[in-house]
Design an enzyme around this catalytic site. Structure first.
Site, PDB file in Angstrom:
ATOM      1  N   HIS A 109       0.817  -1.225   0.000  1.00 38.73           N
ATOM      2  CA  HIS A 109       0.000   0.000   0.000  1.00 38.73           C
ATOM      3  C   HIS A 109       0.844   1.266   0.000  1.00 38.73           C
ATOM      4  CE1 HIS A 109      -4.061  -1.759   0.781  1.00 38.73           C
ATOM      5  NE2 HIS A 109      -3.300  -2.809   1.056  1.00 38.73           N
ATOM      6  N   ASP A 169       3.605   9.438  -0.700  1.00 43.93           N
ATOM      7  CA  ASP A 169       2.417   8.701  -0.270  1.00 43.93           C
ATOM      8  C   ASP A 169       2.134   7.609  -1.288  1.00 43.93           C
ATOM      9  OD1 ASP A 169       0.176   8.182   1.305  1.00 43.93           O
ATOM     10  OD2 ASP A 169      -0.431  10.278   1.384  1.00 43.93           O
TER      11      ASP A 169
HETATM   12  P1  ADQ Z   1      -2.786   6.035   5.075  1.00 39.14           P
HETATM   13  O1  ADQ Z   1      -1.375   6.471   5.215  1.00 39.14           O
HETATM   14  O2  ADQ Z   1      -3.520   5.817   6.333  1.00 39.14           O
HETATM   15  O3  ADQ Z   1      -2.937   4.735   4.147  1.00 39.14           O
HETATM   16  P2  ADQ Z   1      -4.725   7.572   3.344  1.00 39.14           P
HETATM   17  O4  ADQ Z   1      -4.720   6.902   2.023  1.00 39.14           O
HETATM   18  O5  ADQ Z   1      -4.790   9.051   3.235  1.00 39.14           O
HETATM   19  O6  ADQ Z   1      -3.468   7.249   4.210  1.00 39.14           O
HETATM   20  O7  ADQ Z   1      -5.969   7.076   4.151  1.00 39.14           O
HETATM   21  C1  ADQ Z   1      -6.332   7.645   5.351  1.00 39.14           C
HETATM   22  C2  ADQ Z   1      -7.790   7.305   5.659  1.00 39.14           C
HETATM   23  O8  ADQ Z   1      -8.053   7.699   6.989  1.00 39.14           O
HETATM   24  C3  ADQ Z   1      -8.753   8.063   4.759  1.00 39.14           C
HETATM   25  O9  ADQ Z   1      -9.812   7.218   4.408  1.00 39.14           O
HETATM   26  C4  ADQ Z   1      -9.219   9.219   5.639  1.00 39.14           C
HETATM   27  O10 ADQ Z   1     -10.552   9.615   5.399  1.00 39.14           O
HETATM   28  C5  ADQ Z   1      -9.093   8.645   7.029  1.00 39.14           C
HETATM   29  N1  ADQ Z   1      -8.759   9.702   7.980  1.00 39.14           N
HETATM   30  C6  ADQ Z   1      -7.694  10.496   7.986  1.00 39.14           C
HETATM   31  N2  ADQ Z   1      -7.738  11.373   8.997  1.00 39.14           N
HETATM   32  C7  ADQ Z   1      -8.862  11.130   9.651  1.00 39.14           C
HETATM   33  C8  ADQ Z   1      -9.493  11.722  10.800  1.00 39.14           C
HETATM   34  N3  ADQ Z   1      -8.955  12.736  11.473  1.00 39.14           N
HETATM   35  N4  ADQ Z   1     -10.657  11.209  11.201  1.00 39.14           N
HETATM   36  C9  ADQ Z   1     -11.222  10.188  10.534  1.00 39.14           C
HETATM   37  N5  ADQ Z   1     -10.680   9.603   9.454  1.00 39.14           N
HETATM   38  C10 ADQ Z   1      -9.526  10.058   9.020  1.00 39.14           C
HETATM   39  C11 ADQ Z   1      -2.028   3.861   3.458  1.00 39.14           C
HETATM   40  C12 ADQ Z   1      -1.049   4.542   2.502  1.00 39.14           C
HETATM   41  C13 ADQ Z   1      -1.807   5.395   1.496  1.00 39.14           C
HETATM   42  C14 ADQ Z   1      -2.836   4.525   0.751  1.00 39.14           C
HETATM   43  C15 ADQ Z   1      -3.675   3.734   1.727  1.00 39.14           C
HETATM   44  C16 ADQ Z   1      -4.569   2.724   1.025  1.00 39.14           C
HETATM   45  O11 ADQ Z   1      -0.119   5.356   3.221  1.00 39.14           O
HETATM   46  O12 ADQ Z   1      -0.935   6.007   0.563  1.00 39.14           O
HETATM   47  O13 ADQ Z   1      -3.687   5.372  -0.015  1.00 39.14           O
HETATM   48  O14 ADQ Z   1      -2.869   3.013   2.650  1.00 39.14           O
HETATM   49  O15 ADQ Z   1      -3.832   1.892   0.196  1.00 39.14           O
END
Ligand code: ADQ
Length: 460
Positions: free
Chosen positions: A156, A363
């Site tokens: 991921h 990312d």
């Molecule tokens: P993450 O690094 O966790 O995932 P991201 O893809 O942005 O990053 O996903 C974060 C999730 O958490 C989103 O669905 C977002 O809505 C939720 N989120 C963030 N802050 C929040 C808050 N304060 N309250 C509630 N929800 C919150 C890892 C990789 C990414 C990749 C994903 C999926 O780092 O690059 O996109 O896996 O493969």
């Protein structure tokens, strides 16, 4: 139909599937339901006496198998090797890497334990799908136990090229393990290229007819950009727009433009530079004073890791500095909220934000960029400012693409986004939505599993 077995560090159990569960959980759940699958992972609990066998829970046609760690194991494997060694290294941050043999051993031991449990639960025609950097040693451990099943692995997060990856003392061990898969999936073409480069230039392997030969194995690798459930986000946002929390936010803006950032609190997300960019904008374009509000929501994350605690203090200091410099008696430019919000509320906040600011330094994909776009109103959509170093930038060329290391460039993109006429916003949004719908979550898991189960693609 073969049974699907998903293995990931965490399992999203039905009982504690919080309002936050998104991305991976939703993506694999629908595939698991279809295939009456099994999901193995850590329970989220630490105990000094972990059970010998996984705890099994059956619900909605899926079997959940969870295991516990001791707090010492959790510390060495998860806080240590996963999040103080692999996470910074795979995000190109060699300077933040902490390494110890002890933590490496703990990682290998935990991966071996996952394999022990799985070997007991597995049936001969099961398809195994392993997720992410916490379990890179698992495919090798499974083969060492004689498993002949199809095994797929999806990373991921980014994979850097061999020049960086080889700084990891266990690079060979982990790559030998991945070579035991039938299919290895990445978010973007550069990640796949890094894997191929490793095979060719580090492992002395070869690329032939779309396959990779290394360490005596022939396997497939491909790009499978993860998407979101677009319809779900659109519905949530349309409903939440009229609910109390969103109204409170809108009322508090007093007609000012809302700029929003939503992240896990992580140094890869570029939160510090983003707050500075808002400060730069206010310095270079003082006409924005009292006309914009930047809301940064950062969910606490990995709070036992030192670097994450210090980042939290740095964010507080940076937000305080920008506010101290630019705030007026009746307005602060930056509102910083260090907490988790239910998905529904986030959807409402995205919907009313005129600009989404997604500026990670690196990312894998970044789901927030996609959620923000899906949450917009088609007739009056907001603008996405997106880092070129998010995997999402490869698909989302309708966003304003920026270099997050250049806060002046980010500030200029914010200005451009806020001034953008509605016709151009609609045009960009329509283009972005077409991509999101084409590459949604079902397309991601379906595409990966289709390739993994393709009878012509057995690895050798
Ligand atoms: P993450 O690094 O966790 O995932 P991201 O893809 O942005 O990053 O996903 C974060 C999730 O958490 C989103 O669905 C977002 O809505 C939720 N989120 C963030 N802050 C929040 C808050 N304060 N309250 C509630 N929800 C919150 C890892 C990789 C990414 C990749 C994903 C999926 O780092 O690059 O996109 O896996 O493969």
């Amino acid at each position: 139909m073969s049974r699907l077995v998903v293995v990931s560090n965490r399992v999203a159990l039905p009982r504690d599937r919080s309002a936050r569960a998104g991305g991976l959980a939703v993506g694999v759940l629908s595939a698991l339901k279809r295939a009456h699958g099994l999901w193995l992972g850590w329970s989220g609990e630490t105990t000094e006496t972990p059970a010998e066998e996984p705890r099994l829970i059956k619900s909605g046609g899926i079997t959940y198998a969870t295991i516990d760690f001791t707090s010492a194991e959790f510390d060495a494997y998860y806080n240590g090797y996963c999040n103080s060694t692999l996470w910074p290294l795979l995000h190109y941050r060699l300077g933040l890497v902490e390494h110890s043999r002890q933590n490496q051993d703990a990682y290998m031991r935990i991966n071996a334990r996952f394999a022990d449990h799985l070997a007991k639960l597995i049936r001969p025609d099961d398809i195994v799908w392993v997720h992410d950097y916490q379990l890179m040693a698992l495919p090798g451990e499974l083969r060492a136990r004689g498993l002949k099943n199809r095994i797929g692995f999806f990373l991921h997060i980014p994979l850097p090229g061999p020049e960086i990856f080889c700084a990891l003392p266990a690079h060979g061990l982990l790559m030998r393990s991945l070579a035991q898969c039938d299919l290895v999936g990445f978010q973007t073409a550069p990640d796949l290229r890094a894997f191929r480069d490793y095979a060719q230039y580090e492992a002395g392997g070869q690329l032939r007819n779309g396959t990779i030969e290394m360490f005596g194995r022939t396997l497939h690798a491909g790009v499978f950009p993860i998407g979101i459930d677009v319809d779900e986000m659109q519905e949530l946002a349309a409903e939440a727009e009229h609910e109390e929390e969103t109204r409170r936010l809108v009322d508090s803006l007093n007609g000012r433009h809302l700029i929003i950032g939503v992240d896990r609190l992580d140094y890869s997300k570029g939160i510090l530079g983003r707050i500075d960019a808002v400060g730069d904008l206010l310095s270079s374009h003082p006409d924005y004073r009292n006309r914009i509000t930047f809301v940064q929501i950062a969910a606490p994350s990995r709070i036992d890791v030192r670097r994450y605690r210090s980042l939290r203090r740095e964010i507080e200091a940076t937000a305080g500095r920008v506010n101290g410099r630019h705030a007026e008696i009746d307005w602060v430019p930056v509102r910083y909220l260090n907490r988790v919000f239910p998905r529904r509320q986030l959807a409402g906040f995205y919907r009313v934000a005129r600009l989404g600011l997604v500026t990670p330094l690196r990312d894998g994909m970044n789901m927030v960029a996609k959620e923000y776009v899906a949450a917009q109103r088609g007739d009056d959509p907001g603008v996405l400012v997106l880092s070129r170093f998010a995997g999402a930038a490869r698909e989302m060329s309708g966003a304003l693409i920026v270099n997050p290391f250049d806060t002046v460039e980010v500030a200029e993109a914010i200005d451009r986004g806020l001034r953008m006429p509605v016709e151009e916003r609609r045009e960009r949004w329509t283009e972005l939505m077409a991509v999101l719908k084409r590459n949604d979550l079902a397309h991601w898991s379906g595409g990966f599993l289709k390739e993994l189960t393709d009878p012509h693609r057995a690895a050798a």
